[in-house]
Design an enzyme around this catalytic site. Structure first.
Site, mmCIF file in Angstrom:
data_model
loop_
_atom_site.group_PDB
_atom_site.id
_atom_site.type_symbol
_atom_site.label_atom_id
_atom_site.label_comp_id
_atom_site.label_asym_id
_atom_site.label_seq_id
_atom_site.Cartn_x
_atom_site.Cartn_y
_atom_site.Cartn_z
ATOM 1 C CE1 TYR A 109 1.277 -1.711 3.380
ATOM 2 C CE2 TYR A 109 1.530 -3.048 1.418
ATOM 3 C CZ TYR A 109 0.865 -2.754 2.586
ATOM 4 O OH TYR A 109 -0.202 -3.521 2.970
ATOM 5 C CE LYS A 127 -3.897 1.181 1.953
ATOM 6 N NZ LYS A 127 -2.481 0.996 1.660
ATOM 7 N NE ARG A 181 -10.825 -15.223 -16.075
ATOM 8 C CZ ARG A 181 -10.468 -15.688 -17.274
ATOM 9 N NH1 ARG A 181 -9.503 -15.094 -17.943
ATOM 10 N NH2 ARG A 181 -11.065 -16.742 -17.785
ATOM 11 C CG ASP A 186 3.338 2.144 -3.850
ATOM 12 O OD1 ASP A 186 2.325 2.862 -3.933
ATOM 13 O OD2 ASP A 186 3.431 1.184 -3.052
HETATM 14 C C1 LIG Z 1 -1.705 -0.044 1.256
HETATM 15 C C2 LIG Z 1 -0.524 0.096 0.377
HETATM 16 C C3 LIG Z 1 -0.239 -0.866 -0.610
HETATM 17 C C4 LIG Z 1 -1.038 -2.149 -0.775
HETATM 18 O O1 LIG Z 1 -2.380 -1.951 -1.077
HETATM 19 P P1 LIG Z 1 -3.495 -3.071 -0.754
HETATM 20 O O2 LIG Z 1 -4.718 -2.555 -1.430
HETATM 21 O O3 LIG Z 1 -3.603 -3.142 0.747
HETATM 22 O O4 LIG Z 1 -3.007 -4.367 -1.298
HETATM 23 C C5 LIG Z 1 0.859 -0.655 -1.416
HETATM 24 N N1 LIG Z 1 1.660 0.422 -1.264
HETATM 25 C C6 LIG Z 1 1.423 1.360 -0.321
HETATM 26 C C7 LIG Z 1 2.355 2.522 -0.213
HETATM 27 C C8 LIG Z 1 0.327 1.236 0.541
HETATM 28 O O5 LIG Z 1 0.111 2.161 1.471
#
Ligand SMILES: *Cc1c(COP(=O)(O)O)cnc(C)c1O
Length: 386
Positions: A105, A204, A53, A179
């Site tokens: 998001y 992603k 962890r 982000d």
């Molecule tokens: C998908 C996404 C997130 C969140 O990611 P998860 O892995 O689904 O928790 C945050 N910001 C953006 C812009 C995203 O496309």
């Protein structure tokens, strides 16, 4: 890997974390599943790892790789992009005020409204295309400006350097976090523009194959805020498993090549839809007519792999178009090698501001002619009035 910062991203990505295993000579690093690490007779830990962890060799390899690609000095990997974002907001002092984008998001907005605001965080949602409005929203308690550009799902472009300048006028009191899920390296360089923290859903583009959930917070430099983010990671343990770290590392090796194909495809699909009778709007910052084009051209190397369109004939027609594609896959998420199409309002919570006639497209790495042709046949079939 010292001195590698001058290598091209394609080269860097391939060689990241390929520090051959000293015990076996294995070229590809092993997956370290062990949760615990043995002490020396004197009680010391020979490699610094104690318990998974707190730190795991596969996770550490991923964190090093992500930091190197992003030009960051610190990285903390999380079990999802949402966990990474939550760690950033929760690392702020009690009673802090943050400024976030109005178009963002939806998952992070839900996190803010349902979990973080009730716990005392104060949040202003501002259209960050308007730097004057953003500046006016800053108060004595503001500690963070959260930027998402291009935004999800409207592809609004925010001037990151302009936001950094506004924050710096607050004399170190206000940090900027981006982000950057939609702009992985090398599409943009937020740290080069002066931001403090970069957050990714590695789910992603970075992992890139729609088979890993993960997130990361990267920091331009060691800071009190980053130390608290690290503490949240270690104490709460919302960390990716060693296998997920390994899969993400494997995905990173082809990142620059995937991104090039995805940006080319997005540009080709966007161009094919401009002026189309069945399409009332194409939101893609690579189009010269997009209002964010001049800023995107300055702060992005390529205009990205995401675009949104609005369909003539409203919501019913948009849903019909998504229903009529044969090659594109109907699914949420983005950044994988397969192209996705989604009726966005249908996946967001009730009351979202996303236009009901909007389809969000995530470009994969297929040949653009096949994608353009499939979308064209879907648009011609649906009741779009075209
Ligand atoms: C998908 C996404 C997130 C969140 O990611 P998860 O892995 O689904 O928790 C945050 N910001 C953006 C812009 C995203 O496309």
């Amino acid at each position: 890997m010292s001195g590698t910062r001058r290598l091209h991203p394609e080269t860097l990505a391939v060689h990241l974390g390929l520090e051959s295993d000293a015990a076996t000579g294995a070229l590809i690093p092993p997956i370290h599943l062990s949760t615990t690490f043995e002490r020396n007779p004197d009680g010391s830990y020979p490699h610094g790892f104690v318990y998974s962890r707190a730190g795991n060799p596969t996770r550490a390899a991923l964190e090093r790789a992500l930091a190197l690609l992003q030009g960051a000095t610190e990285a903390a990997a999380f079990a999802s992009g949402s966990a990474a974002a939550a760690a950033v907001f929760r690392a702020l002092p009690a009673g802090s005020h943050v400024v976030v984008p109005r178009d963002m998001y939806h998952g992070i907005r839900v996190l803010l409204r349902e979990h973080l605001e009730p716990a005392g965080l104060r949040v202003s949602e501002i259209d960050q295309r308007d730097l004057g409005a953003l500046g006016a929203a800053i108060t004595d308690d503001t500690r963070l400006i959260w930027v998402e550009t291009p935004s999800n799902p409207m592809l609004h472009v925010t001037d990151v350097a302009g936001v950094v300048e506004l924050a710096r006028r607050q004399k170190g009191r206000v940090e900027v976090a981006v982000d950057a899920t939609w702009t992985p390296p090398t599409w943009a360089d937020p740290i080069g523009l002066g931001v403090d923290l970069v957050v990714h859903a590695t789910t992603k583009y970075l992992s890139g194959h729609s088979d890993v959930l993960g997130g990361a917070v990267l920091a331009a430099r060691r800071s009190e805020t980053f130390e608290r983010i690290r503490a949240i990671q270690v104490h709460e343990g919302a960390v990716p498993s060693p296998f997920e770290c390994w899969l993400t590392l494997r995905g990173l090796r082809t990142l620059p090549h995937r991104l090039r194909a995805q940006a080319e495809n997005a540009a080709a699909v966007a161009a094919s839809l401009v002026g189309h009778d069945a399409v009332t709007a194409v939101h893609y910052p690579g189009l010269p007519e997009h209002p964010g084009y001049p800023i995107a051209a300055r702060q992005m190397r390529e205009a990205g792999g995401m675009l949104s369109i609005q369909v003539a004939g409203g919501e019913a027609a948009a849903v019909q178009v998504a229903g009529a594609v044969r090659l594109w896959r109907r699914a949420t998420s983005l950044g994988g090698v397969e192209s996705l199409i989604e009726h966005r309002a249908g996946v967001e919570p009730e009351g979202s501001a996303t236009p009901r006639d909007l389809l969000r497209l995530s470009l994969g790495i297929e040949h653009h002619e096949d994608l353009v042709a499939d979308l064209a046949q879907a648009l011609s079939q649906a009741g779009t009035g075209a």
